[in-house]
Design an enzyme around this catalytic site. Structure first.
Site, PDB file in Angstrom:
ATOM      1  N   GLY A  89       0.774  -1.242   0.000  1.00 25.46           N
ATOM      2  CA  GLY A  89       0.000   0.000   0.000  1.00 25.46           C
ATOM      3  C   GLY A  89       0.802   1.288   0.000  1.00 25.46           C
ATOM      4  O   GLY A  89       0.344   2.307  -0.507  1.00 25.46           O
TER       5      GLY A  89
ATOM      6  N   ASP B 227      -4.157   3.110  10.687  1.00 25.41           N
ATOM      7  CA  ASP B 227      -5.524   2.818  11.109  1.00 25.41           C
ATOM      8  C   ASP B 227      -5.463   2.448  12.603  1.00 25.41           C
ATOM      9  O   ASP B 227      -5.373   3.334  13.452  1.00 25.41           O
ATOM     10  CB  ASP B 227      -6.023   1.679  10.204  1.00 25.41           C
TER      11      ASP B 227
ATOM     12  N   THR C  11       0.197  -2.234  12.540  1.00 25.97           N
ATOM     13  CA  THR C  11       1.238  -2.488  11.537  1.00 25.97           C
ATOM     14  C   THR C  11       2.456  -1.610  11.791  1.00 25.97           C
ATOM     15  O   THR C  11       3.580  -2.109  11.894  1.00 25.97           O
ATOM     16  CB  THR C  11       0.690  -2.206  10.113  1.00 25.97           C
TER      17      THR C  11
ATOM     18  N   ARG D 145      -5.430   0.046  -6.308  1.00 27.89           N
ATOM     19  CA  ARG D 145      -4.269   0.747  -5.729  1.00 27.89           C
ATOM     20  C   ARG D 145      -3.730   1.806  -6.684  1.00 27.89           C
ATOM     21  O   ARG D 145      -3.126   2.789  -6.263  1.00 27.89           O
ATOM     22  CB  ARG D 145      -3.135  -0.240  -5.443  1.00 27.89           C
TER      23      ARG D 145
END
Ligand code: IMP
Ligand code: MG
Length: 176
Positions: A40, A99, A103, A161
């Site tokens: 991402g 978020d 991660t 993406r």
């Protein structure tokens, strides 16, 4: 499903330019290892690095979070490590969105064990209402609401993406 645009391509370009200006000041006179998180973080990182005026080494790190949901399961693993020796170097981690923070917390701790001189986090988006870990990005493009966001690196079932703007899918009238 219809697409509701949150940030147009021009808005993203403008904001990326501002972030690059900020980072050019912070890292003036330094060499930096820029580490986009696969997959991402790559679209954003590639736009950003082209505007950097300081010397840049690039490396890539892959994380996986097991589970089949759209967002992280919380069980974050390092799938592919970097090859660069970052000991004593300034590291900039780049990702699409922060978020829950699981991660980036995991990756930051993993990187810290390699003894870099510094480590900072830059994300295009920040969804602060979802945070469960005590981590904030050092640099961020835009804060967003708790919505499922797509485009500019962010995927929906691994597609979209490459879309140059940031959007949400909205059900049209009568759609299940
Ligand atoms: P965190 O570990 O919960 O901070 O989540 C980080 C990862 O979850 C991001 O790198 C994205 O891959 C994914 N993610 C979180 N929110 C979204 C979203 O709104 N759209 C797409 N992917 C998301
Ligand atoms: Mg991701």
């Amino acid at each position: 499903m219809k697409r509701v645009v949150l940030f147009k391509e021009e808005e993203i370009e403008r904001r990326v330019g501002e972030l690059a200006d900020e980072l050019n000041k912070v890292y003036s006179g330094k060499e930096v290892v820029v580490i986009p998180l696969l997959r991402g973080g790559v679209v954003f990182a590639m736009d950003l690095v082209k505007k950097f005026k300081f010397p840049v080494e690039m490396d890539f790190l892959t994380t996986s979070s097991y589970g089949f949901s759209d967002t992280t399961s919380g069980n974050v693993n390092i799938l592919n490590d970097i090859r660069t020796d970052v000991k004593g170097k300034d590291v900039l981690l780049v990702d699409d969105i922060i978020d829950t923070g699981k991660t980036l917390l995991k990756v930051k701790e993993f990187m810290l064990s390699k003894s870099p001189a510094s480590i900072k986090v830059c994300t295009m988006l920040d969804k602060p209402s979802r945070r469960v870990e005590d981590i904030q990005p050092d640099f961020t493009g835009f804060k967003v609401e708790d919505l499922f966001i797509v485009g500019y690196g962010l995927d929906y079932q691994n597609f979209y993406r490459n879309i140059p703007y940031i959007f949400v899918f909205e059900k049209e009238e009568g759609e299940e």
